[in-house]
Design an enzyme around this catalytic site. Structure first.
Site, PDB file in Angstrom:
ATOM      1  N   ARG A  35       0.854  -1.192   0.000  1.00 49.91           N
ATOM      2  CA  ARG A  35       0.000   0.000   0.000  1.00 49.91           C
ATOM      3  C   ARG A  35       0.884   1.235   0.000  1.00 49.91           C
ATOM      4  NH1 ARG A  35      -5.245   1.388   1.466  1.00 49.91           N
ATOM      5  NH2 ARG A  35      -5.715  -0.802   1.898  1.00 49.91           N
ATOM      6  N   PHE A  38      -1.123   6.555  -2.940  1.00 51.99           N
ATOM      7  CA  PHE A  38      -2.146   6.688  -3.962  1.00 51.99           C
ATOM      8  C   PHE A  38      -2.584   5.354  -4.546  1.00 51.99           C
ATOM      9  CE2 PHE A  38       0.674  10.361  -4.033  1.00 51.99           C
ATOM     10  CZ  PHE A  38      -0.225  11.364  -3.743  1.00 51.99           C
ATOM     11  N   ASP A 183      13.878   7.468  -9.257  1.00 50.98           N
ATOM     12  CA  ASP A 183      13.498   6.984  -7.918  1.00 50.98           C
ATOM     13  C   ASP A 183      14.085   5.603  -7.675  1.00 50.98           C
ATOM     14  OD1 ASP A 183      12.385   7.146  -5.419  1.00 50.98           O
ATOM     15  OD2 ASP A 183      10.402   6.495  -6.036  1.00 50.98           O
TER      16      ASP A 183
END
EC number: 2.7.11.1
Length: 988
Positions: A35, A38, A183
């Site tokens: 989770r 978003f 990232d």
């Protein structure tokens, strides 16, 4: 609750009582496995083959146009790439509330968990080869054997080198497509047991396959292009990103170095609680990376020593973790470093273990079917020739990409052969067309995006930096195939003037009907201030260029009048303002008698306008200084003004207004005024004494960020600040309480502060409107019975129960939803620009104070600041910090079209003057005075040429504003006479 018919049909289809699984297309949804802010990730499987997959469910309610752009970026990237070290996208779906990405399932968790668990992940067990020394390793309670890693520190050297090589293969592939990930971190490096085919093709036996995931921040970035947005995870961010400087693809190499350090040592190279502290530690290191084994060697400790890191890995880490990108190792040198040579394919030599192993625990091997298959596959691969395949950068999936794949030509440059491109994974057979589309109307069939002609490409409004001339990537690559979308024929809006449009991946929405009656300030908005499309209509950041290469298009790039990237809030400005305010606070003398008036149209001192935040008692030991650092990009947590408790600590720290709460919330501060009233809440919003201001005592670390707020700003105050703060404050009493130069300065600065304040208040109102619209959208789009903890999947029973009403009102409800989203985005756009304009006035005022203070401290040794000057500095600091944080949060909710809403400021000034007149008629003279003053401040802000993009105000607008100010000034003067007379009568 589902009705009986729906329940009966489900029981009939499932074949057993009370057994039902949620389905998305041909996939069955299982348990939640992850989770994020978003999205929620579920494990599932294909309904027929039961092949496991991962389903990423993204809530449409949480998607602003910026976040949708990130999602579309991830989708479009994954649709056109096919590489064994990159997580594959299988399919896409959407319904009214969610967008679903069906992706390759990686059962071995991620690299961060692998490091923490020392490789003991249930799905990553293996059976050593016959005769291998690993066969002597101890097994666990279930008879499983895992790759042996040191008990502390980093991973086993062979695994580290293999993981690094696999990551390098993925990065080299992305470089061939002019992609940067932005990232890279252990949490985005997923692991999967090697398949029989991969083992047969030479993948090191027992070492997991590493796959790069989460392309939400990825973007197209040619070799010489630069980006300037804050993306990624702080611990693995390159320092140029932390400094808010422009950066290129070399930022990924810093992240690779940080990941390699963690694999080798067991922890990140730099750790901190926020990115300001992280940057300080990186700068303090001065490119001197020290490893644990070197520390122990230098200290000659007799304690247990760390596992030494190989010298070539140390050298590579130090070459990657260079603070300056120009000093950092380049991609060619990285790909040719040879650190992973010999560890990317299975070695026929006997492994040598550096760990002590027991010889009595070989029982229980090969108990599972998967382990037996791995053993059989290994034996068969001994006599099998390892196949070689040409690298396939793009998926051969006919449904996703109907054109035949064009392989990337091999790089023939010297040394490139060290990094072998892995064979492409087998292309899955698709039996259905892609389901993904973001438009609200279901298309009849998918169509391919046709590459635009050169004449249709948007032209940037500003000339490129000569030092940043875009060059062709040195890496040869194939022309990517067109991206397939279901609404590719739709047109995207342009943020500039005119009717030019860009290609989009979504369809235009139907004509919009407001969901409720009544006038709205945004409905009368001129076309230049409205995005002609839903927030869901943001074009994907990847499109096809005229030469067939992938490109990234943005509405801001083609804008001729928007704010866009000219307004980037930077940390350096925050640091300088806080440092100067602290210096003024330290160098202030005893309070002076305040002059009653400076001849301004305003009678209230600017010090009475405190930040719109609850007061925090300075003597409260449970509160500590809260950082005013900007929130990380894409954070949905707004800058609440709440008290954050902490344990009591010593020192001279004073509390500041808190910035970010411990609890997450999707809406901005509740302290925003809900109405533009100036009556009963005036005392609560406007302080009455300087003592109500929050003063800070912690000067921030000065960074080297380029200032982009209102142009370049003088940095000469840094030396003065350092010199002044190092001195003891002398006991000097000024001869006179009146300083003509300071009086002129304060008069000018107060006028700027007033303009900043009224724009800030108006921005608060627009941000409040945005949150109210967001709550309306959330309430209207949440079906009854689907709230709470219900998974975000379409439930057949609820859909069947509400099918009738849906069919009747689906069109109007969808139009209403889109209308709300458009108004929500427009309000956020207004708030962002107004906050930025307010910040510009504050910075302009602080620059004047800074220059004045530098001149005084250079001329007079030990010059003491007056209480008034200190008070002004504290106000500017507090207002800057609060405005800064709200602007950062509002920016995550805004779209691409950011224009100065001068019409909104004008209308607000007129409305406020009318309300003041009504208050005067009702006898509320104090409220009327405040209203007239606010109206004049708003108009004065409009008359300031600095708020306009071209630096000048249109002549007709100037005449109109001047004409409007005349009667307001007349009323204000008459009102002040009444107040003076009433106060005189009261005194008598």
């Amino acid at each position: 609750m589902p009705d009986s018919n729906a329940q009966g049909s489900r029981e009939k289809e499932s074949g057993h009582h009370r057994s039902h699984k949620e389905r998305i297309g041909n996939y069955v949804v299982g348990a939640e496995i992850g989770r994020g802010s978003f999205a929620t990730v579920y494990k599932g499987y294909r309904s027929k083959t039961r092949v496991p997959i991962a389903i990423k469910a993204v809530s449409r309610q949480k998607l602003t146009s910026k976040l949708l752009e990130n999602l579309e970026s991830e989708i479009n990237i994954l649709k056109v790439i096919n590489h064994r070290n990159i997580v594959a996208l299988t399919d896409c779906f959407k319904n009214d509330t969610h967008i679903y990405l069906v992706m390759e399932y990686c059962s071995g968790s991620d690299l961060s968990v692998y490091i923490k668990q020392r490789g003991n992940i249930p799905t990553l067990d293996f059976v050593p080869k016959a005769g291998s020394s690993m066969a002597l390793l101890p097994t666990d309670d279930e008879g499983k054997i895992y790759w042996p890693h040191p008990p502390t520190g980093g991973l086993d050297e062979r695994v580290t080198r293999s993981f690094l090589g696999q990551l390098a293969q993925a990065i080299k592939f992305l470089r061939a497509q002019d992609l940067m990930h932005r990232d890279i971190k252990p949490q985005n490096l997923l692991l999967q047991p090697a398949t029989e085919t991969e083992v047969a093709e030479g993948h090191p036996y027992g070492i997991p396959v590493l796959k790069v995931a989460d392309f939400g921040f990825a973007r197209i970035l040619p070799a010489a292009a630069m980006a300037e947005t804050l993306c990624g995870s702080p611990l693995y961010m390159a320092p140029e990103i932390l400094r808010y400087e422009k950066y290129d693809a070399k930022a990924d190499l810093w992240s690779v170095g940080a990941v390699l350090f963690e694999m080798s040592v067991g922890r990140p190279p730099f750790r901190a609680n926020n990115h300001v502290e992280l940057l300080r530690r990186i700068e303090k290191s001065n490119d001197n990376i020290v490893f644990p084994d070197e520390k122990e060697r230098d200290s000659k400790s007799s304690d247990e020593t760390s596992i030494p890191v190989p010298s070539d890995i140390k050298a590579l880490i130090r070459a990657l973790l260079k603070r300056k990108p120009n000093d950092r190792m380049g991609f060619d040198d990285f790909f040719n470093c040879g650190v992973w040579d010999g560890h990317m394919a299975e070695s026929t030599e006997e492994e040598s273990l550096s760990l002590d192993v027991s010889t009595d625990s070989s029982a229980g091997l090969g108990e599972s079917d998967r382990i037996r298959q791995m053993v059989a596959s290994t034996e068969q691969s001994k006599d099998r020739l390892i196949p070689t395949r040409a690298p396939q950068p793009l998926a051969a999936d006919a449904a996703l990409n109907p054109q035949p794949a064009v392989p990337i030509s091999r790089d023939t440059s010297e040394g490139r052969s060290r990094l072998s491109t892995p064979p492409s994974r087998p292309t899955p057979t698709r039996r259905s067309t892609p389901k993904y589309y973001v438009g609200d109307a279901t298309p009849s069939e998918p169509t391919a995006i046709i590459p635009p002609s050169p004449s249709s490409a948007p032209t940037p409004t500003s000339a490129p930096d000569p030092g940043l001339t875009t060059q062709q990537s040195p890496t040869s690559r194939a022309n990517p195939r067109p991206i397939i979308t279901a609404a590719s024929s739709a047109q995207r809006r342009m943020s500039g003037k005119g009717d030019g449009r860009e290609a989009s991946s979504v369809e235009e929405a139907a004509p919009i009907t407001p969901p409720f009656a009544g006038p709205s300030p945004t409905m009368a908005r001129p076309s230049r201030g409205i995005n002609e499309g839903s927030p869901l209509a943001a074009a994907p950041p990847i499109t096809m260029g005229p030469d067939g290469r992938l490109e990234r298009s943005s509405a801001l790039e083609g804008s001729t009048s928007g704010v866009g990237t000219d307004y980037v809030v930077v940390e350096k400005q925050t640091v300088e303002i806080n440092a100067l305010a602290d210096e003024l606070d330290q160098a202030s003398k005893r309070p002076m008698i305040r002059r009653s008036s400076r001849g301004s149209v305003v009678s209230r001192p600017v010090s009475s306008f405190k930040p719109i935040s609850p007061n925090i008692a300075k003597n409260d030991p449970t509160l500590g200084p809260i950082s005013y650092s900007p929130p990380f990009a894409l954070s949905s947590t707004p800058p609440f003004a709440m008290q954050v408790p902490r344990h009591a600590s010593g020192g001279n720290s004073f509390p500041r207004n808190p910035s970010i709460p411990s609890s997450l919330n999707a809406f901005p501060p509740t302290t925003i005024s809900a109405s533009p009233s100036y009556g009963q809440d005036a005392a609560a919003r406007f302080g009455v004494s300087p003592g109500s201001l929050q003063t800070g005592a912690l000067a921030r670390a000065l960074t080297n960020t380029a200032i982009r707020l209102i142009g370049t700003s003088a940095n000469t105050a840094a030396t003065a600040i350092a010199r002044a703060t190092a001195k003891r404050r002398p006991n000097i009493v000024r001869v006179s309480d009146m300083d003509a130069a300071e009086d002129d300065l304060l008069c000018t600065v107060e006028d700027l502060a007033r303009k900043a304040f009224v724009l800030f208040e108006l921005a608060d109102e627009r941000l409040l409107a945005q949150t109210q619209l967001a709550q309306t959208a959330r309430t209207s789009s949440t079906p009854t019975g689907l709230t709470g903890t219900t998974p975000p999947f379409s439930m057949q029973a609820a859909a069947a129960a509400q099918a009738g009403s849906r069919r009747k009102s689906s069109s109007s409800s969808m139009n209403s939803e889109v209308w709300i989203l458009r108004q929500q985005e427009a309000a956020a756009n207004d708030a962002v620009v107004l906050y930025m304009k307010s910040l510009a006035f504050i910075v302009k005022a602080m620059d004047k104070v800074k220059r004045y203070w530098k001149n005084r401290t250079d001329v007079y040794d030990g010059y003491v600041a007056s209480q008034e000057l200190n008070e002004m500095g504290q106000w500017l600091r507090a207002r800057f910090n609060e405005t800064f944080e709200k602007a950062e949060w509002a920016k995550t909710q805004a779209g691409d079209t950011l224009l100065f809403p001068d019409w909104l400021v004008h209308d607000k000034a007129r409305d406020t003057s009318r309300q003041a007149a009504v208050a005067e008629l009702q006898g509320d003279l104090t409220t009327a005075e405040q209203g007239y003053e606010t109206s004049l401040w708003l108009l004065q802000a409009l008359l300031d040429e600095s708020v306009y993009e071209n630096g000048s105000i249109p002549d007709e607008d100037k005449v109109a504003y001047d004409r409007l100010m005349v009667p307001i000034k007349t009323r204000l003067d008459a009102l002040r006479k009444k107040l003076a007379e009433s106060s005189g009568m009261t005194a008598r």
